[in-house]
Design a protein around this motif. Structure first.
Motif, short mmCIF file in Angstrom:
data_model
loop_
_atom_site.label_atom_id
_atom_site.label_comp_id
_atom_site.label_asym_id
_atom_site.label_seq_id
_atom_site.Cartn_x
_atom_site.Cartn_y
_atom_site.Cartn_z
N ILE A 48 0.84 -1.20 0.00
CA ILE A 48 0.00 0.00 0.00
C ILE A 48 0.88 1.25 0.00
CG2 ILE A 48 -1.67 1.35 1.35
CD1 ILE A 48 -2.90 -1.41 2.15
N GLY A 49 1.95 1.22 0.78
CA GLY A 49 2.89 2.34 0.77
C GLY A 49 3.52 2.54 -0.61
N GLY A 50 3.84 1.43 -1.28
CA GLY A 50 4.36 1.53 -2.64
C GLY A 50 3.34 2.14 -3.59
N TYR A 51 2.08 1.75 -3.42
CA TYR A 51 1.00 2.32 -4.23
C TYR A 51 0.85 3.82 -3.96
CZ TYR A 51 -1.62 -1.10 -7.02
OH TYR A 51 -2.04 -1.97 -8.00
N ILE A 52 0.99 4.22 -2.72
CA ILE A 52 0.91 5.65 -2.39
C ILE A 52 1.98 6.41 -3.16
CG2 ILE A 52 1.30 7.37 -0.57
CD1 ILE A 52 -0.11 5.34 1.36
N THR A 53 3.20 5.90 -3.14
CA THR A 53 4.30 6.54 -3.86
C THR A 53 4.04 6.51 -5.36
OG1 THR A 53 5.81 5.91 -2.08
CG2 THR A 53 6.80 6.53 -4.18
N PHE A 54 3.54 5.37 -5.87
CA PHE A 54 3.19 5.22 -7.28
C PHE A 54 2.19 6.31 -7.69
CE2 PHE A 54 0.44 3.49 -10.61
CZ PHE A 54 1.33 2.90 -11.50
N PHE A 55 1.14 6.49 -6.88
CA PHE A 55 0.11 7.47 -7.22
C PHE A 55 0.58 8.91 -7.00
CE2 PHE A 55 -2.75 3.76 -7.03
CZ PHE A 55 -3.24 3.87 -8.33
N MET A 56 1.58 9.11 -6.16
CA MET A 56 2.17 10.44 -6.05
C MET A 56 2.83 10.80 -7.38
SD MET A 56 3.73 10.24 -2.19
CE MET A 56 4.68 11.73 -2.29
N GLY A 57 3.53 9.84 -7.97
CA GLY A 57 4.14 10.07 -9.28
C GLY A 57 3.09 10.29 -10.35
N TRP A 58 2.05 9.48 -10.32
CA TRP A 58 0.93 9.59 -11.27
C TRP A 58 0.29 10.98 -11.14
CZ3 TRP A 58 -1.22 5.33 -14.14
CH2 TRP A 58 -2.40 5.62 -14.80
N GLY A 59 0.02 11.38 -9.91
CA GLY A 59 -0.64 12.67 -9.66
C GLY A 59 0.22 13.85 -10.05
N ALA A 60 1.52 13.75 -9.87
CA ALA A 60 2.40 14.85 -10.25
C ALA A 60 2.31 15.11 -11.75
CB ALA A 60 3.84 14.54 -9.84
N VAL A 61 2.15 14.04 -12.52
CA VAL A 61 2.03 14.19 -13.97
C VAL A 61 0.63 14.68 -14.35
CG1 VAL A 61 2.04 12.94 -16.16
CG2 VAL A 61 3.81 12.50 -14.47
N VAL A 62 -0.39 14.09 -13.74
CA VAL A 62 -1.77 14.45 -14.04
C VAL A 62 -2.01 15.94 -13.74
CG1 VAL A 62 -4.18 14.12 -13.33
CG2 VAL A 62 -2.71 12.15 -13.76
N LEU A 63 -1.48 16.41 -12.64
CA LEU A 63 -1.67 17.81 -12.25
C LEU A 63 -0.74 18.74 -13.02
CD1 LEU A 63 -2.00 17.37 -8.39
CD2 LEU A 63 -3.84 17.79 -10.04
N GLY A 64 0.20 18.18 -13.76
CA GLY A 64 1.10 19.00 -14.55
C GLY A 64 2.09 19.77 -13.71
N ARG A 65 2.41 19.25 -12.53
CA ARG A 65 3.33 19.94 -11.63
C ARG A 65 4.47 19.00 -11.26
NH1 ARG A 65 -1.40 21.79 -7.59
NH2 ARG A 65 -2.46 23.15 -9.02
#
Length: 142
Positions: A48-65
């Motif tokens: 789950i912690g790995g998924y959190i980090t995975f989605f942090m990377g995903w979100g950084a791209v999605v938000l364009g930041r």
């Protein structure tokens, strides 16, 4: 006790510091019959912690930041990127490793690797790490 293991493993798999390996062996020494439950708890928390980090990377791209606090160092990125480019989501079998594990998860999310396959690779790699650790310490298979 397994909740302590779960949250330690979860935080160890994010960009927060942690040492779930030491805790799992310490808890198994204290209560050896809990080793299988500790294995499951640590694996789930760490995945789950790995998924959190995975989605942090995903979100950084999605938000364009580019959130500099979320990004691995250039050195970590330089170590992790060749694995991602060569092996894709299979590289997440190494998501448990020191130095490149968090970077692999974060960069895999930023690269928009398949969510389910990435999660399964993280789960298998992390479970094997804890199982081998408990086996070597004499708490599994013996």
């Amino acid at each position: 006790m397994w909740w302590l293991m779960f949250f330690s493993a979860l935080s160890s798999a994010t960009l927060l510091p942690g040492s779930s390996e030491v805790l799992i062996v310490s808890l198994a020494v204290r209560e050896p019959e809990m080793a299988p439950a500790l294995l499951v708890s640590a694996t789930l928390g760490n995945t789950i912690g790995g998924y959190i980090t995975f989605f942090m990377g995903w979100g950084a791209v999605v938000l364009g930041r580019r959130y500099t606090g979320w990004l691995p160092s250039e050195k970590e990125q330089a170590r992790a990127m060749p694995w991602l480019k060569r092996y894709g989501w299979w590289s997440l079998l190494l998501s448990w490793t020191p130095v490149i594990g968090d970077a692999l998860c974060l960069l895999a999310g930023a690269a928009k690797l398949p969510i389910i396959q990435s999660g399964l690779a993280m789960l298998v790699g992390k479970a094997l790490r804890y199982a081998v650790l408990l086996y070597v310490a004499g708490f599994l298979g013996g």
